[in-house]
Design an enzyme around this catalytic site. Structure first.
Site, PDB file in Angstrom:
ATOM      1  N   LYS A 183     -62.408 -17.467 -14.920  1.00 37.08           N
ATOM      2  CA  LYS A 183     -62.002 -18.263 -13.759  1.00 37.08           C
ATOM      3  C   LYS A 183     -61.598 -17.326 -12.619  1.00 37.08           C
ATOM      4  O   LYS A 183     -60.931 -16.308 -12.855  1.00 37.08           O
ATOM      5  CB  LYS A 183     -60.803 -19.151 -14.141  1.00 37.08           C
TER       6      LYS A 183
ATOM      7  N   CYS B 121     -64.704 -19.877  -2.156  1.00 37.68           N
ATOM      8  CA  CYS B 121     -63.909 -21.018  -2.636  1.00 37.68           C
ATOM      9  C   CYS B 121     -63.619 -21.980  -1.483  1.00 37.68           C
ATOM     10  O   CYS B 121     -62.950 -21.610  -0.522  1.00 37.68           O
ATOM     11  CB  CYS B 121     -62.581 -20.592  -3.245  1.00 37.68           C
TER      12      CYS B 121
HETATM   13  C1  DHB Z   1     -62.280 -23.211  -6.821  1.00 37.63           C
HETATM   14  C2  DHB Z   1     -63.487 -23.698  -6.382  1.00 37.63           C
HETATM   15  C3  DHB Z   1     -64.492 -22.829  -6.083  1.00 37.63           C
HETATM   16  O1  DHB Z   1     -65.696 -23.268  -5.651  1.00 37.63           O
HETATM   17  C4  DHB Z   1     -64.268 -21.469  -6.200  1.00 37.63           C
HETATM   18  O2  DHB Z   1     -65.263 -20.642  -5.890  1.00 37.63           O
HETATM   19  C5  DHB Z   1     -63.074 -20.979  -6.651  1.00 37.63           C
HETATM   20  C6  DHB Z   1     -62.067 -21.872  -6.961  1.00 37.63           C
HETATM   21  C7  DHB Z   1     -61.209 -24.144  -7.125  1.00 37.63           C
HETATM   22  O3  DHB Z   1     -61.104 -25.169  -6.452  1.00 37.63           O
HETATM   23  O4  DHB Z   1     -60.425 -23.855  -8.059  1.00 37.63           O
END
Ligand code: DHB
Length: 309
Positions: free
Chosen positions: A43, A128
């Site tokens: 993540k 993000c």
């Molecule tokens: C999240 C969403 C994304 O597209 C990303 O690249 C990183 C984090 C999120 O909302 O957690």
């Protein structure tokens, strides 16, 4: 043979998770290790642990999904500890996603991972769309070039970047011209979610997710053609780099199309979230059957070979 290589590491097969799905905790990552995937990515990390946005923040839709998670993650030290304890004799290489809330955060995290001298591959997330008040770097060409100018000399090893979808040929050209200035930039991952869609329930006339008045990133089958275009646009413009395709994969057929467009590996997000890690064995089998029918024995037989009229 479905094996491939990216940024100097070998993957026994081309499939893995899209960052964000099944990869926040060591329990999630264990499920990825135990699956038929060819790799795994963590993540996106920030310097500090984050709870993320209020729920509901992910909802499946008829042809995909919408999410505004808001970067919930355990903080980069957790993923650094995981990377330090990872069994690198495993056939699956480890990718680490870093998504600092500022260039200073990305710098701090890159420095910490480089100091640890680990054989994992770092992927910097420039895309993000879900943190309220924070525009994504990928749509600001000058900020993206400045970030690469700061981070590449710290990394001094092959690395990747995660990109948002682009929708204009001039933007493909401008982004690629920047990326081609950086020799250690080994690959780009296309695409992150199609940012800031809105899903509304017809009966209740209410947005389906809570954050940002219901605005969130779209993924799944509905983004397939945008993903294929981005993969192919960068495959054509980055002759010395690789592309990881992500977006719209529900079966072996879409993986095949990503490779035809130029992908060297393919990640699965929404379908992994909905089906669980058993998705990898299913889709690998489907891809093998497609290749057998078409008479292809390796990915190189058709990678990037989409025909045009
Ligand atoms: C999240 C969403 C994304 O597209 C990303 O690249 C990183 C984090 C999120 O909302 O957690």
């Amino acid at each position: 043979d479905l094996s491939t290589s990216i940024a100097g590491v070998h993957l026994p097969n081309l499939l893995f998770n899209a960052s964000g799905v099944c990869c926040q905790t060591t329990d999630d990552l264990k499920q990825m290790q135990d699956s038929a995937s060819g790799s795994l990515i963590t993540k996106s990390a920030t310097c500090a642990q984050r709870e993320g946005n209020p729920s509901p923040r992910y909802v499946p839709l008829p042809t995909g999904s919408i999410n505004s998670m808001g970067l919930p993650n355990e903080g980069y030290q957790y993923y650094l500890d995981y990377a330090k304890s990872y069994d690198y004799s495993s056939p699956k290489p480890l990718f680490i996603s870093l998504s600092g809330l500022s260039l200073a955060e990305n710098k701090t995290m890159c420095e910490a991972f480089v100091a640890a001298k680990l054989p994992c591959v770092l992927e910097i997330n420039f895309s993000c769309p879900n943190v309220p008040g924070k525009p994504q770097l990928g749509y600001d060409m000058e900020a993206m070039e400045a970030a690469l100018n700061t981070l590449a000399p710290i990394l001094r090893q092959p690395f990747g970047i995660k990109l948002p979808p682009y929708f204009d040929i001039a933007h493909f050209d401008a982004a690629a011209a920047i990326f081609n200035k950086f020799d250690d930039l080994a690959y780009v991952t296309c695409i992150n979610s199609v940012g800031n869609g809105l899903a509304i329930d017809f009966e209740t006339e209410t947005a389906l997710i809570k954050p940002k008045d219901g605005f969130g990133g779209l993924g799944g089958f509905m983004v397939l053609n945008t993903a294929l275009a981005n993969v192919n646009a960068f495959h054509r413009r980055l002759p010395t780099k690789k592309v990881i395709g992500v977006g719209g994969v529900t079966s072996g057929k879409e993986v095949f199309l990503h490779v035809l467009a130029g992908a060297s590996a393919v990640q699965i997000g929404t379908t992994l979230k909905e089906e669980g890690p058993a998705v990898f064995a299913r889709i690998l089998k489907e891809l093998e059957e497609i290749m057998e029918k078409k008479g292809y024995t390796s990915l190189e037989d058709f990678r990037g070979k989409v025909k045009t009229l």
